[in-house]
Write a protein that holds these residues in place. Structure first.
Motif, mmCIF file in Angstrom:
data_model
loop_
_atom_site.group_PDB
_atom_site.id
_atom_site.type_symbol
_atom_site.label_atom_id
_atom_site.label_comp_id
_atom_site.label_asym_id
_atom_site.label_seq_id
_atom_site.Cartn_x
_atom_site.Cartn_y
_atom_site.Cartn_z
ATOM 1 N N ARG A 217 8.113 -2.896 -9.520
ATOM 2 C CA ARG A 217 6.203 -2.232 -10.052
ATOM 3 C C ARG A 217 6.055 -3.158 -8.633
ATOM 4 N N ASP A 218 5.135 -3.124 -8.066
ATOM 5 C CA ASP A 218 4.095 -2.525 -6.631
ATOM 6 C C ASP A 218 4.369 -3.904 -6.391
ATOM 7 N N HIS A 219 4.212 -4.606 -7.616
ATOM 8 C CA HIS A 219 4.689 -6.133 -6.550
ATOM 9 C C HIS A 219 5.443 -7.122 -7.813
ATOM 10 N N GLY A 220 6.418 -6.444 -8.408
ATOM 11 C CA GLY A 220 7.661 -6.952 -8.437
ATOM 12 C C GLY A 220 8.453 -7.559 -7.200
ATOM 13 N N THR A 221 9.180 -7.815 -8.069
ATOM 14 C CA THR A 221 10.655 -8.855 -7.325
ATOM 15 C C THR A 221 11.072 -8.142 -6.024
ATOM 16 N N ILE A 222 11.256 -7.177 -6.487
ATOM 17 C CA ILE A 222 11.930 -6.283 -4.974
ATOM 18 C C ILE A 222 10.996 -5.929 -3.984
ATOM 19 N N ASN A 223 9.582 -5.284 -4.183
ATOM 20 C CA ASN A 223 8.716 -4.991 -3.387
ATOM 21 C C ASN A 223 8.090 -6.540 -2.659
ATOM 22 N N SER A 224 7.814 -7.998 -3.158
ATOM 23 C CA SER A 224 7.611 -8.949 -2.922
ATOM 24 C C SER A 224 9.013 -9.761 -1.567
ATOM 25 N N VAL A 225 10.212 -9.455 -1.923
ATOM 26 C CA VAL A 225 11.515 -10.045 -1.111
ATOM 27 C C VAL A 225 11.264 -9.240 0.308
ATOM 28 N N LEU A 226 10.763 -7.679 0.823
ATOM 29 C CA LEU A 226 11.164 -7.346 1.028
ATOM 30 C C LEU A 226 9.348 -7.296 1.751
ATOM 31 N N LEU A 227 8.343 -7.325 1.459
ATOM 32 C CA LEU A 227 7.032 -7.485 1.915
ATOM 33 C C LEU A 227 7.463 -9.218 2.747
ATOM 34 N N TRP A 228 8.227 -10.040 2.484
ATOM 35 C CA TRP A 228 8.309 -11.716 2.989
ATOM 36 C C TRP A 228 9.101 -11.739 3.573
ATOM 37 N N LEU A 229 10.090 -10.544 3.987
ATOM 38 C CA LEU A 229 10.608 -10.653 4.964
ATOM 39 C C LEU A 229 10.438 -9.733 5.497
ATOM 40 N N GLY A 230 9.231 -9.440 5.573
ATOM 41 C CA GLY A 230 8.623 -8.658 6.862
ATOM 42 C C GLY A 230 9.622 -7.325 7.382
ATOM 43 N N ILE A 231 10.454 -6.353 6.192
ATOM 44 C CA ILE A 231 10.843 -5.198 6.390
ATOM 45 C C ILE A 231 9.925 -3.887 5.734
ATOM 46 N N ILE A 232 8.908 -4.135 5.256
ATOM 47 C CA ILE A 232 7.715 -3.075 4.595
ATOM 48 C C ILE A 232 6.628 -3.981 4.937
ATOM 49 N N SER A 233 6.095 -2.945 5.013
ATOM 50 C CA SER A 233 3.989 -3.800 5.130
ATOM 51 C C SER A 233 3.132 -3.207 4.321
ATOM 52 N N GLU A 234 3.643 -2.549 2.791
ATOM 53 C CA GLU A 234 3.351 -2.457 1.864
ATOM 54 C C GLU A 234 4.255 -1.699 1.362
ATOM 55 N N PRO A 235 3.670 -2.185 -0.758
ATOM 56 C CA PRO A 235 4.739 -1.767 -1.863
ATOM 57 C C PRO A 235 4.937 -0.716 -1.388
ATOM 58 N N LEU A 236 6.776 -0.235 -2.222
ATOM 59 C CA LEU A 236 7.331 0.942 -1.852
ATOM 60 C C LEU A 236 7.181 1.548 -3.619
ATOM 61 N N PRO A 237 7.084 2.812 -3.340
ATOM 62 C CA PRO A 237 6.338 3.390 -5.253
ATOM 63 C C PRO A 237 8.046 3.422 -5.894
ATOM 64 N N LEU A 238 8.191 2.092 -6.491
ATOM 65 C CA LEU A 238 9.838 2.191 -7.151
ATOM 66 C C LEU A 238 9.768 2.548 -8.038
ATOM 67 N N LEU A 239 7.890 3.029 -9.061
ATOM 68 C CA LEU A 239 8.290 2.445 -10.457
ATOM 69 C C LEU A 239 7.614 3.709 -10.081
ATOM 70 N N HIS A 240 7.817 4.741 -11.564
ATOM 71 C CA HIS A 240 7.078 5.519 -12.420
ATOM 72 C C HIS A 240 7.299 6.629 -11.736
ATOM 73 N N ASN A 241 8.641 6.994 -11.697
ATOM 74 C CA ASN A 241 9.383 7.942 -11.053
ATOM 75 C C ASN A 241 10.551 8.950 -10.736
ATOM 76 N N ALA A 242 11.171 10.055 -10.395
ATOM 77 C CA ALA A 242 12.413 9.532 -10.835
ATOM 78 C C ALA A 242 13.522 9.222 -10.411
ATOM 79 N N PHE A 243 13.728 8.216 -9.129
ATOM 80 C CA PHE A 243 14.523 7.080 -8.843
ATOM 81 C C PHE A 243 14.696 6.212 -9.808
ATOM 82 N N ALA A 244 13.250 5.611 -10.342
ATOM 83 C CA ALA A 244 13.238 4.277 -11.728
ATOM 84 C C ALA A 244 14.401 5.046 -12.386
ATOM 85 N N VAL A 245 14.118 5.781 -12.857
ATOM 86 C CA VAL A 245 14.939 7.056 -13.897
ATOM 87 C C VAL A 245 15.844 6.484 -13.459
#
Length: 298
Positions: free
Chosen positions: A140-168
């Motif tokens: 999810r947007d504020h889940g573990t993966i996005n939180s870690v990427l934001l903390w590391l500075g790799i991304i500036s906003e959450p990635l849309p990882l949920l509710h799409n074909a990628f998540a399925v």
């Protein structure tokens, strides 16, 4: 009673329970589903048992205009093609990940093999619903993966990882990966690794050894793993429902919706038979290819 009669009676008693179970739990339900698929739909809910029609199968490919003419409708075909594509993608990813894992397991000492097999089967100890909810927390947007990427500075906003074909695809791969690892491991575990040593003695490189020694010996497990992953992924319901969020519907969700919210039992039964046909075709193609490979090696 003659000896041949006793033998016939003995065989009938042996296979009788199996035939009874197959008839009660497979043949009769499939026959009832096929019967319903050719009945009319009661728009107040239910089935018009006295009306024979193939409208449910026509609806798979066409829709009726106000004047009664039929036009092509690709909405359901798109869902079916998406299901086939995601199932195939799940099978390919599972094979790419499962083959090295199975190879690693097969080359360990005997005392570690049981531990590794236990670790592979450990997810089965947890309900599939719970495992999919765990992936929701991760993706999810504020889940573990996005939180870690934001903390590391790799991304500036959450990635849309949920509710799409990628998540399925991620959820399906995680759910069915053990079905790929275990059959391949079963084939490689019985392999004589002296053949690998002999190939290196004959100056074969790693790729030649994999292509000419390991892959042919692992082929039965690869075929079995592909079937065990592709077929259940094609009819998956929970993973697309939760991780797809209703935006990535697969054929299993479509069937469930027709029997539930839409209350269109004939169309749901037709979709179920269509899914069964896809599964049988897939199994037939795999069986034909596997038989051809075996005949070619003899």
């Amino acid at each position: 009673m003659t000896r041949s009669g006793k033998n016939t009676l003995f065989r009938a008693l042996l296979i009788g329970p199996a035939l009874l179970a197959i008839t009660v739990f497979m043949i009769i339900p499939l026959g009832l589903m096929a019967y319903i698929s050719f009945r009319g739909r009661d728009y107040s809910g239910g089935v018009l048992w006295d009306q024979f029609t193939a409208a449910a199968y026509v609806r798979l490919f066409f829709e009726s205009e106000l004047d009664g003419t039929l036009v092509l409708n690709f909405n359901y075909m798109f869902i079916i093609l998406r299901s086939v594509w995601l199932s195939f993608l799940t099978m390919v990813i599972s094979l790419a990940v499962g083959l090295p894992v199975a190879m690693f397991m097969a080359t360990r000492d005997r005392k570690w093999k049981a531990v590794l097999v236990f670790m592979v089967t450990l997810p089965f100890w947890t309900n599939l619903l719970v495992r999919n909810y765990a992936w929701i927390l991760l993706l999810r947007d504020h889940g573990t993966i996005n939180s870690v990427l934001l903390w590391l500075g790799i991304i500036s906003e959450p990635l849309p990882l949920l509710h799409n074909a990628f998540a399925v695809a991620v959820g399906l791969t995680y759910s069915f990966l053990p079905f790929m690892v275990l059959p391949i491991y079963s084939s490689l575990e019985k392999m004589d690794f002296r053949l690998v040593e002999a190939s290196f003695d004959l100056y074969a490189n790693r790729w030649q050894t994999i292509r000419r020694i390991i892959l042919p010996l692992a082929y039965p497990g690869i075929v079995a793993g592909c079937v065990l992953v592709f077929v259940p992924a094609l009819g998956a319901y929970i993973t697309p429902e939760l991780l797809g969020g209703g935006k990535t519907m697969m054929i299993g969700n479509l069937i469930g919706f027709q029997f539930g919210g839409a209350r269109n039992w004939p169309f749901g039964a037709a979709l179920g038979l269509f899914l069964l046909a896809l599964v049988l075709i897939s199994l037939g193609l795999y069986a034909r290819r596997y038989r051809g490979e075996l005949e070619g090696t003899q």
